[in-house]
Design an enzyme around this catalytic site. Sequence first.
Site, PDB file in Angstrom:
ATOM      1  N   ASP A   6       0.865  -1.174   0.000  1.00 34.00           N
ATOM      2  CA  ASP A   6       0.000   0.000   0.000  1.00 34.00           C
ATOM      3  C   ASP A   6       0.902   1.225   0.000  1.00 34.00           C
ATOM      4  O   ASP A   6       2.106   1.118   0.256  1.00 34.00           O
ATOM      5  CB  ASP A   6      -0.891  -0.004   1.252  1.00 34.00           C
ATOM      6  CG  ASP A   6      -1.766   1.232   1.345  1.00 34.00           C
ATOM      7  OD1 ASP A   6      -2.300   1.659   0.297  1.00 34.00           O
ATOM      8  OD2 ASP A   6      -1.915   1.812   2.447  1.00 34.00           O
ATOM      9  N   SER A   7       0.301   2.370  -0.240  1.00 39.68           N
ATOM     10  CA  SER A   7       1.073   3.612  -0.198  1.00 39.68           C
ATOM     11  C   SER A   7       1.485   3.967   1.231  1.00 39.68           C
ATOM     12  O   SER A   7       2.336   4.818   1.428  1.00 39.68           O
ATOM     13  CB  SER A   7       0.231   4.744  -0.780  1.00 39.68           C
ATOM     14  OG  SER A   7      -0.992   4.835  -0.078  1.00 39.68           O
ATOM     15  N   CYS A  69      -3.834  -0.976  -2.039  1.00 40.17           N
ATOM     16  CA  CYS A  69      -4.062   0.448  -2.304  1.00 40.17           C
ATOM     17  C   CYS A  69      -4.964   0.620  -3.526  1.00 40.17           C
ATOM     18  O   CYS A  69      -4.630   0.158  -4.620  1.00 40.17           O
ATOM     19  CB  CYS A  69      -2.702   1.088  -2.562  1.00 40.17           C
ATOM     20  SG  CYS A  69      -2.753   2.816  -3.006  1.00 40.17           S
ATOM     21  N   GLU A 148      -5.418  10.126   8.925  1.00 42.88           N
ATOM     22  CA  GLU A 148      -4.036  10.039   9.413  1.00 42.88           C
ATOM     23  C   GLU A 148      -3.808  10.910  10.633  1.00 42.88           C
ATOM     24  O   GLU A 148      -2.951  10.611  11.465  1.00 42.88           O
ATOM     25  CB  GLU A 148      -3.061  10.355   8.277  1.00 42.88           C
ATOM     26  CG  GLU A 148      -2.968   9.138   7.383  1.00 42.88           C
ATOM     27  CD  GLU A 148      -2.141   9.308   6.143  1.00 42.88           C
ATOM     28  OE1 GLU A 148      -1.614  10.409   5.915  1.00 42.88           O
ATOM     29  OE2 GLU A 148      -2.037   8.313   5.402  1.00 42.88           O
ATOM     30  N   CYS A 180     -11.111   3.364  -0.975  1.00 40.05           N
ATOM     31  CA  CYS A 180      -9.822   3.843  -0.464  1.00 40.05           C
ATOM     32  C   CYS A 180      -9.529   3.124   0.845  1.00 40.05           C
ATOM     33  O   CYS A 180     -10.443   2.891   1.647  1.00 40.05           O
ATOM     34  CB  CYS A 180      -9.896   5.356  -0.236  1.00 40.05           C
ATOM     35  SG  CYS A 180      -8.426   6.041   0.553  1.00 40.05           S
ATOM     36  N   HIS A 182      -8.290   4.052   3.557  1.00 38.71           N
ATOM     37  CA  HIS A 182      -8.506   4.756   4.825  1.00 38.71           C
ATOM     38  C   HIS A 182      -9.976   4.848   5.234  1.00 38.71           C
ATOM     39  O   HIS A 182     -10.290   5.066   6.400  1.00 38.71           O
ATOM     40  CB  HIS A 182      -7.954   6.179   4.724  1.00 38.71           C
ATOM     41  CG  HIS A 182      -6.469   6.253   4.709  1.00 38.71           C
ATOM     42  ND1 HIS A 182      -5.703   5.552   3.808  1.00 38.71           N
ATOM     43  CD2 HIS A 182      -5.598   6.937   5.481  1.00 38.71           C
ATOM     44  CE1 HIS A 182      -4.416   5.825   4.027  1.00 38.71           C
ATOM     45  NE2 HIS A 182      -4.338   6.656   5.035  1.00 38.71           N
TER      46      HIS A 182
HETATM   47  N1  DGL Z   1      -3.894   3.922  -0.165  1.00 39.97           N
HETATM   48  C1  DGL Z   1      -4.531   4.984  -0.901  1.00 39.97           C
HETATM   49  C2  DGL Z   1      -5.776   4.412  -1.613  1.00 39.97           C
HETATM   50  O1  DGL Z   1      -6.353   3.433  -1.210  1.00 39.97           O
HETATM   51  C3  DGL Z   1      -4.924   6.156  -0.029  1.00 39.97           C
HETATM   52  C4  DGL Z   1      -3.756   6.959   0.459  1.00 39.97           C
HETATM   53  C5  DGL Z   1      -2.976   7.580  -0.672  1.00 39.97           C
HETATM   54  O2  DGL Z   1      -3.491   8.487  -1.353  1.00 39.97           O
HETATM   55  O3  DGL Z   1      -1.852   7.157  -0.859  1.00 39.97           O
HETATM   56  O4  DGL Z   1      -6.172   4.964  -2.597  1.00 39.97           O
END
Ligand code: DGL
Length: 267
Positions: A6-7, A69, A148, A180, A182
Site C-alpha cells: 500500500d502507499s 491500495c 491520518e 480507499c 482509509h
Molecule cells: N492507499 C490509498 C488508496 O487506497 C490512499 C492513500 C494515498 O493516497 O496514498 O487509494
Amino acid sequence: MIGIFDSGVGGMTVAWAIEQVLPDYRLVYFGDLARTPYGTKSPATIARYSFQNVDFLLEQGAKLLVIACNSAASVAAAKLRSAYALPLFEVIGPAVKEAVRLSPKGRVGVIGTRATIRSGVYERLIKGKRADFLVFSTPCPLLVPLVEEGWLNQRETKMILRRYLAPLQQQQVDTLVLGCTHYPMLKKSIQHRIGRRVKVIDSSWALAAELRDFLAINPQLASSLSRRAEGENLYYVSDITAAAALVARRIFGRPIELRLVAGIGDF
Ligand code: DGL
C-alpha cells in the site's frame, strides 16, 4: 509469503482482514510511507512506485501479491499482471462484485482518492458487469489526511463528510463503495451520514474471502507459502512516523512493529 503493499499504513485494513481469514499464512507487508500519498500523483508515477514495491516484496519471498491500495490498483494492476507471472489480487475487483451483488436498484456511489476516481475504473468494471447500473463517483481528497490525523469523530470530519456525500445522496445511491484504504476507519460516520438503508462496501473482507477460496483450489501454491509457524508477519515501511504507528495500532488493536526499509526506488 503473501505479499501486500500500500502507499502507507491504511492498507493494513486489508492485511488485518487477511490475517483474520487466513491466520495460518505468513504475510509480508510494505507501506510506502516515504512517498505517500499516491492518490494525488499521476498514473505514471503511481505505476512506477508499484513496480518497485512489488520487486521489494518478491525479494522478501512473496509468492502471491495483494495490492491493498486503491490508487495503485486503479492504475497499475493490469500492468503488474502482465509483467509478473504470479497470482495478483487487488481491492477493486471484490468491491465491484459486492456492489453488483448487493445493490437493489443499481444506483452505486463510489468514493476514493483523485487518482482512483479519475481512472474511472470502478465505473468501467461495474458497467462491464451491469450496463444498466448507474455509477456516481466523488473524489474525497481530504479524508486521507483526516484519518491520518486520527480525526475520526471530530465535528470537522463530519462536516466534510456531509459535503462530500451530499451529491451522492441527491442521486439516491443505494450502495456506496469505500474505494480507499482509509475510509473503513470512517465507516460508522459514513454510514450514519449516507443513511442506514445504503449498503456501504468495504472490500477488505471480500478480498480476504477471495484469497481463501483461491488457496483452497490451488493447494500446490498454498503449500508453497510460508506459514505463521515459521515466523511472524512482517510489516515494512519506507519511513516511520508517529502518526503511522498510531494508525497501524488502531487498525490491528495492538502495537505493530514497523520495520524501516530505506532506499526503495532511490536512483
Ligand atoms: N492507499 C490509498 C488508496 O487506497 C490512499 C492513500 C494515498 O493516497 O496514498 O487509494
